[in-house]
Design an enzyme around this catalytic site. Sequence first.
Site, PDB file in Angstrom:
ATOM      1  N   LYS A   1      80.194 117.756  14.740  1.00 28.53           N
ATOM      2  CA  LYS A   1      81.243 116.869  15.265  1.00 28.53           C
ATOM      3  C   LYS A   1      82.537 117.107  14.499  1.00 28.53           C
ATOM      4  CE  LYS A   1      81.955 111.928  16.317  1.00 28.53           C
ATOM      5  NZ  LYS A   1      81.364 110.571  16.170  1.00 28.53           N
TER       6      LYS A   1
ATOM      7  N   SER B   1      77.808 105.492  17.942  1.00 25.35           N
ATOM      8  CA  SER B   1      78.370 106.790  18.348  1.00 25.35           C
ATOM      9  C   SER B   1      77.414 107.971  18.287  1.00 25.35           C
ATOM     10  CB  SER B   1      79.606 107.111  17.513  1.00 25.35           C
ATOM     11  OG  SER B   1      80.709 106.399  17.978  1.00 25.35           O
TER      12      SER B   1
ATOM     13  N   SER C   1      80.986 108.026  20.457  1.00 25.46           N
ATOM     14  CA  SER C   1      82.018 109.023  20.328  1.00 25.46           C
ATOM     15  C   SER C   1      81.470 110.444  20.108  1.00 25.46           C
ATOM     16  CB  SER C   1      82.961 108.649  19.189  1.00 25.46           C
ATOM     17  OG  SER C   1      82.289 108.705  17.942  1.00 25.46           O
TER      18      SER C   1
END
Lengths: 492, 96
Positions: A84, A183, A159
């Site tokens: 990420k 997330s 996210s």
Amino acid sequence: MKRETKMKLYALTIHEAHDLLKSRQISSTELTRAVLDHIEKIDDKIGAYLSVFEENAMIQAREADHMIARNEIQPLTGIPLSIKDLICTKGLPTTCASKILENFIPPYDATVMSKLKNAGAVTLGKVNMDEFAMGSSTENSGMHITRNPWDITRIPGGSSGGSAASVAADMCIGSLGSDTGGSIRQPASHCSVVGMKPTYGRVSRYGLVAFASSLDQIGPLTKDVTDCALLMNVISGYDPHDSTSVPKDVPDFRRSLEKGLKGLKIGLPKEYYMTEGLDPDVSATIDNAANTMKDLGAEFVEVSLPHTKYAVAVYYVIAPCEASSNLARYDGVRYGFRDKDPKDLMQMYRSTKSKGFGPEVQRRIIIGTYALSAGYYDAYYGKASQVRTLMIEDFKNAFQKCDVLLSPVTPSPAFKIGEKTDDPLNMYLSDIFTLSANLAGVPGISIPCGFSKNNLPIGLQLMGSHFNEEMLIKVAYNFEQATMFHKKKPSL
Amino acid sequence: MKITKNEIIHVANLARLEIDEASLDKVTEQIGRILEYVDTLNQVDTKNIQGTSHAITLTNAFREDIIKDHLTNNQALSNAPEKENGAFVVPKIVGR
């Protein structure tokens, strides 16, 4: 290797790839090449990656092959992973999917990256997310949206949407994401992959770009529970660079991959099942999952988390407050974007922040600044932190009656792209089942548990007491081995 | 209590953000709805309840005071939008 098998190397799990690497049936170079080719072939459709480090990944793969040749193979050696884009990678871009960090090249590695490197893992590239991890759909990315591999008209969740989509679409063997209010677990649920948010303090946050420091935690997104245990083994542990990481021994999570749930007590938090807007498909799928657990020997008790209905309100005070403080550093002075030709320092701050941050980030900075401002602190931050105490008490009481809590991850399967973008509050409300674990600091995992009538993935959430990830892995593993949901792949 | 446009402008200023006139109504409305929702916390009796700022009990993370390697000046400046003589450059702050 036979040609057909070779063509699908990208579809392997970490442990499957490890076995083939160890027995020298494949090399990391072949494996990494296969995944890079697959990214090249299908990511136009999905948009999971923000950057692909092809050259760097192939160098790491060759180094891994040397390690393997010297018999220095560890479980992650030669395994290509996506990361990420808020985890700092030395010398490689880390943007947080924000214009304000578009050109940022970290001069150091996050602790989790150092650990992965030491283990011989390969970094394929950085994956998309909501800007600064603020969002539940990856639509708040400052770069582009990511599509759900199961239905490209829908969001992958957020996210960590890029992480989940890259795992689901086999554009990596495993991934690291971060979870501040769901997330990792929510996109894992929407994309039918395994996602774990460890206990707060289990994994070092050093080099994780901060959103809400008392809630943020890095964790794995993987194709199955065994892979989750393997990644957890590598990334966990105390780090002197993060004074909120906890000096506690890390168990070998592989030991939790054992069969048998006899005597296990599973708590069903009744407030979760009474939540308004709980989709009937989700509800039925979770009921089925509970029955599977029962067949495996688990017992059920009803428990109560009475302050659940305040979780969204507590979270959307505390997280923006911490964010407004953390994001103050993006002022155009030391790194990141600076707007051109400011007439004075104040103008530089203002135009840099206003042009650099997207609307959701600005909205949360304003809410946090307001809630912390003179005259409002007690009414907002003070009050929310008191209710947070009550929520932690709720969990303590619940874990006196049961070993794990079982619940949905989200009230409904993945929604359509654009469906909720104009209504931030409605988007926030979909986080109801995941926020509490962050506020209480407890670990949570999402595992595939079925599909809706229109074939959208549904995840099952398990939450445990502090530092009891072992229990979550064990229960998740037993469920996974009794079902086949994790084997199902999207057709792309 | 409803947040006003002027309060939004004031708070944005504290955060060094500029809200353009065109989006002010929408921002005020969206943030107003969120804050209204947050007001549901007033239903909870929190008398004598200590606040929590950190879910895991940890106190005083001490370390030895020893010299270690850190970022070099060059590394620290490697992302600077503007630099000179080993320092970050910003627009002039003090008048003559």
